[in-house]
Scaffold this motif. Structure first.
Motif, PDB file in Angstrom:
ATOM      1  N   CYS A 448       0.842  -1.196   0.000  1.00 20.61           N
ATOM      2  CA  CYS A 448       0.000   0.000   0.000  1.00 20.61           C
ATOM      3  C   CYS A 448       0.877   1.245   0.000  1.00 20.61           C
ATOM      4  CB  CYS A 448      -0.928   0.003   1.215  1.00 20.61           C
ATOM      5  SG  CYS A 448      -1.838   1.546   1.380  1.00 20.61           S
ATOM      6  N   CYS A 451      -0.007   3.437   3.479  1.00 25.24           N
ATOM      7  CA  CYS A 451       0.271   2.972   4.844  1.00 25.24           C
ATOM      8  C   CYS A 451       1.328   1.885   4.933  1.00 25.24           C
ATOM      9  CB  CYS A 451      -1.023   2.527   5.527  1.00 25.24           C
ATOM     10  SG  CYS A 451      -1.618   0.919   4.974  1.00 25.24           S
ATOM     11  N   TRP A 453       1.079  -1.258   4.153  1.00 25.74           N
ATOM     12  CA  TRP A 453       0.541  -2.625   4.334  1.00 25.74           C
ATOM     13  C   TRP A 453       1.033  -3.520   3.189  1.00 25.74           C
ATOM     14  CZ3 TRP A 453      -2.565  -5.449   1.044  1.00 25.74           C
ATOM     15  CH2 TRP A 453      -3.137  -6.615   1.568  1.00 25.74           C
ATOM     16  N   CYS A 488      -6.648  -1.028  -0.277  1.00 25.89           N
ATOM     17  CA  CYS A 488      -5.916  -1.487   0.892  1.00 25.89           C
ATOM     18  C   CYS A 488      -6.895  -1.865   2.002  1.00 25.89           C
ATOM     19  CB  CYS A 488      -4.979  -0.390   1.385  1.00 25.89           C
ATOM     20  SG  CYS A 488      -4.207  -0.801   2.943  1.00 25.89           S
ATOM     21  N   CYS A 491      -5.869   0.659   5.530  1.00 25.65           N
ATOM     22  CA  CYS A 491      -6.239   2.068   5.626  1.00 25.65           C
ATOM     23  C   CYS A 491      -7.435   2.378   4.740  1.00 25.65           C
ATOM     24  CB  CYS A 491      -5.054   2.965   5.266  1.00 25.65           C
ATOM     25  SG  CYS A 491      -4.603   2.889   3.525  1.00 25.65           S
ATOM     26  N   GLY A 494      -5.702   3.744   0.628  1.00 29.28           N
ATOM     27  CA  GLY A 494      -4.446   3.823  -0.102  1.00 29.28           C
ATOM     28  C   GLY A 494      -4.428   3.069  -1.413  1.00 29.28           C
TER      29      GLY A 494
END
Ligand code: ADP
Ligand code: ZN
Ligand code: ZN
Length: 743
Positions: A448, A451, A453, A488, A491, A494
């Protein structure tokens, strides 16, 4: 008067296909004629409440168990063993060396149906051949029935030879309807005899090539050893004529009416090899590999066992095929990791082949362009005789290897500017380009952008791989897969981005960069369906393909005569590994991939993109060649007592329950202390490099000793005791003797 006669009972000591480290005693059937049964014979025995197949190991009169408690054998399935006494002792040796239960080891030597107790009868095969009008017909008249046309072409290419049912089945699983139509049209007939067996002195269908002096020397040296054990290492770059050497040695063996076992890493990848054998020899050839049906493999096995076939071409598992008239064993690409079985009975087909050949008193030829360090070491120690083919046969020239420093250069999806320019130049000459990237899928990571991820597998310590073509995220270590995420999950806002490079991603950029050029991608995702790979290979060889892109599949066996540029897109990926085998494997891969280039009369170039242009190992390999590289690495290993200067066994342990491995290792600590009298080095336990896989927690422990006998003596006492521990039943554990990778 009553006369009492004490007759000692006859006891059959047997192995049963179950994971236990012991043998079992049964009473022989009352009416058994002991002269008519031999060790290795299959039996049916009562076991618990079930019946099981057992293998007779020994006929004896004494048992540690009270005779009155012994059960009787239910049935004798083979009067004579299907295995020779030597092959049975080979299996017993292998069970001891790999510390794997004897019943399981013996059963791996048998095809599946025979393991289940089915009768070992080889059904009579029918043969078909062309009629006179079939011989003279123009196959183009069959254009509208393409399968019939292809079959007529196949027959006509064989000069009046016939084909058996099993060969036809291998050609096409629905062969029968095609054959029937051709019979109805008067083009084919069933022939009474296999024409190939009429004159067994003639083994050659097409004449051999005239050899260069090095080839001839190799052939002469091996042929001089027929009938006794000796190991030869045939070292020669791809295209140096190794296969031709095999063929000519085999010819001599066949002329002595003996059989040959030829093992290759991956037969499905080398249909050309089978063609070449069939083109050269008129004898019956059996083929065995995992893509065949159980029945086909059993037929092949029995054809060798009964002596009807003279050559077996197979993969690792074919090693134990019984040979009626053993003459020679050949292992091609002996360095290849797939000769080591990686689960269950973890044997090395190369090492066991040597033991087998010794028992059978026949020579072994190991062939490779990039021999394993073990084999080179054995040459240094004069255990093997080196046969060297230093040049490419015919006129072709060896390719030039060069490192391309891509630091600070502009790169598009893994292709640097200078590489793209080279590719344009090659394509403009109407020559082919081969791109190697050992990672399938679009990209190995989905991340992501806002964030951070990362899409991870929930069951493994691994990222999910993006497969755009199928709209999927996939774990390459377990069966987990999902739809490709668009947003994502963490979050929720994203943007998700692919990170890293896979073959699918490179394929897409090629379409943009090289408009109008045809690319094929060869990896496990594109070649899964049967026949697809063969189809691609044919397109490549007929020149309708410009760019070939693929994974390690490209490193094996194929001949691409029109390829003059090979690029290894990311050579650095192989440089950083905790496994000491990695550098050897990387060098082998580089040389093997390079070997695909510049065959025929065209010289080739190999470009390796790197960000480590000064890496000593890469430079040794490129400037001084594989042998200097191997010498350097062997010296490093010697200092560290690593194989082949030391011997290793790896104990792998895994469990769903996170604490179970810990308890297991605590429990074996005492055993190790008790039995380790020969100074075996014990390393670990440590978490495995991939600490979690398919939901299981994984650990490992390495045993190492500079004396093979000391390591073996330790394992021999340790493993049976280990199996008795209750903590061992709560984990899955395995022992890997001479592991080829430490993962
Ligand atoms: P390798 O198995 O080492 O890759 P091959 O035996 O396949 O090598 O030989 C490579 C090519 O050279 C093949 O096309 C083969 O037919 C040809 N070849 C091999 N030996 C000779 C020879 N003595 N004379 C002419 N051509 C040869
Ligand atoms: Zn996010
Ligand atoms: Zn997984």
């Amino acid at each position: 008067m009553l006369k009492l006669q004490v007759v000692a009972p006859v006891i059959f000591r047997v192995a049963i296909q179950i994971p236990v480290y012991r043998v079992f005693d049964y009473l022989a059937p009352a009416d058994i004629d002991l002269k008519a049964i031999s060790p290795g014979a299959r039996l049916e025995v009562p076991f618990g409440k079930a019946k099981k197949i057992a293998y007779l190991l020994e006929i004896t009169q004494r048992s540690d168990i009270d005779i009155n408690k012994l059960k009787s054998v239910l049935r004798v399935l083979d009067r004579r063993s299907l295995l020779s006494a030597k092959d049975l002792s080979l299996l017993q040796w292998a069970s001891g060396y790999y510390h794997y239960p004897i019943g399981e080891v013996i059963s791996t030597a048998f095809p599946i149906a025979l393991r289940q107790g089915k009768p070992a009868v080889l059904k009579f095969e029918k043969y078909y051949c062309l009629t006179d009008s079939g011989k003279s017909t123009d196959s183009n008249e069959l254009k509208r029935t393409p399968k019939q046309k292809r079959l007529i072409d196949k027959f006509q290419a064989m000069d009046g030879e016939c084909l058996s049912e099993s060969e036809l089945a291998e050609w096409n699983s629905n062969w029968r309807s095609t054959v029937n139509s051709l019979i109805n049209n008067g083009l084919l007939v069933q022939c009474d005899v296999n024409t190939r067996n009429v004159n067994s002195n003639v083994v050659i269908r097409n004449p051999a090539l005239t050899c260069n002096p090095q080839q001839q020397d190799a052939i002469d040296k091996v042929c001089a050893q027929l009938g006794s054990f000796k190991t030869f290492l045939l070292e020669g770059v791809t295209g140096s004529g190794k296969t031709e050497v095999y063929l000519q040695i085999i010819q001599t063996v066949l002329e002595q009416n003996l059989q040959v076992l030829v093992l290759v890493p991956e037969i499905t990848l080398t249909p050309q090899l089978e063609e070449r054998f069939k083109h050269r020899f008129s004898v019956n050839i059996a083929v065995s590999h995992s893509k065949l049906t159980d029945k086909q493999r059993q037929t092949a096995w029995l054809q060798m066992q009964t002596g009807q076939c003279s050559i077996m071409l197979g993969t690792r598992s074919a090693l134990f095929t019984p040979l009626k008239r053993p003459g020679l064993i050949i292992l091609d690409e002996e360095h290849d990791g797939s000769f080591k079985q990686q689960e269950g009975f973890r044997f090395s087909a190369r090492d066991v082949a040597l033991v087998r050949a010794k028992l059978l008193a026949i020579p072994v030829v190991l062939g490779s362009a990039t021999p394993s360090l073990e084999s080179l070491h054995n040459v240094q120690r004069q255990r093997y005789e080196l046969l060297h083919l230093p040049e490419r046969a015919g006129n072709s020239v060896e390719p030039v290897l060069q490192l391309l420093d891509v630091r600070n250069k502009s790169i598009q999806e893994g292709l640097s500017e200078p590489l793209i320019a080279e590719m344009h130049k090659t394509l403009a000459n109407k020559e082919q380009v081969l791109l190697f990237l050992n990672r399938r899928g679009f990209a190995p990571t989905l991340i992501c952008h806002s964030c951070g991820w990362v899409a991870k597998c929930l069951r493994c310590d691994a990222n999910l791989v993006i497969h755009f073509d199928e709209d999927r995220l996939r774990c390459h270590h377990c069966a987990q897969e999902h739809r490709l995420l668009k947003q994502c999950p963490d979050c929720k806002g994203g943007q998700l981005m692919p990170l890293g490079l896979g073959t699918e991603r490179v394929e897409r950029v090629l379409v943009d960069l090289f408009k109008g050029k045809v690319t094929v991608r060869l990896d496990r995702d594109t070649t899964q369906r049967k026949g697809v790979l063969e189809n691609y290979l044919q397109q490549i060889n007929t020149g309708t393909v410009d760019i070939i892109l693929g994974t390690q599949m490209l490193a094996k066996g194929h001949h691409f005569p029109n390829v003059t540029l090979v690029a290894i897109l990311d050579v650095d990926a192989g440089l950083f590994s905790i496994d000491f085998h990695a550098s050897e494997k990387l060098a082998q891969m580089i040389i093997q991939v390079s070997g695909r280039a510049g065959r025929a009369d065209k010289s080739g170039k190999v470009i390796m993109q790197t960000r480590q242009p000064d890496h000593p190992l890469l430079n040794t390999l490129i400037t001084q060649g594989y042998n200097s590289f191997a010498k350097t690495v062997l010296e490093e290993r010697k200092v560290a007592d690593l194989p082949p200067f030391g011997y290793q066994a790896l104990l792998r342990v895994q469990a769903f329950e996170p604490d179970a491995p810990k308890l297991f290792f605590q429990a074996i600590a005492d055993l190790i202390h008790k039995f380790n009298t020969g100074h075996t080095l014990v390393l670990g336990p440590v978490a495995a490099p991939m600490a979690k896989r398919s939901g299981q927690y994984r650990y490992q422990m390495l045993f190492q000793n500079t004396q093979r006998t000391q390591l073996q003596a330790f394992l021999k006492m340790f493993v049976p005791e280990l199996t008795q521990l209750k903590q061992a039943k709560k984990v899955r554990w395995s022992l890997d003797v001479d592991p080829v990778d430490l993962y």
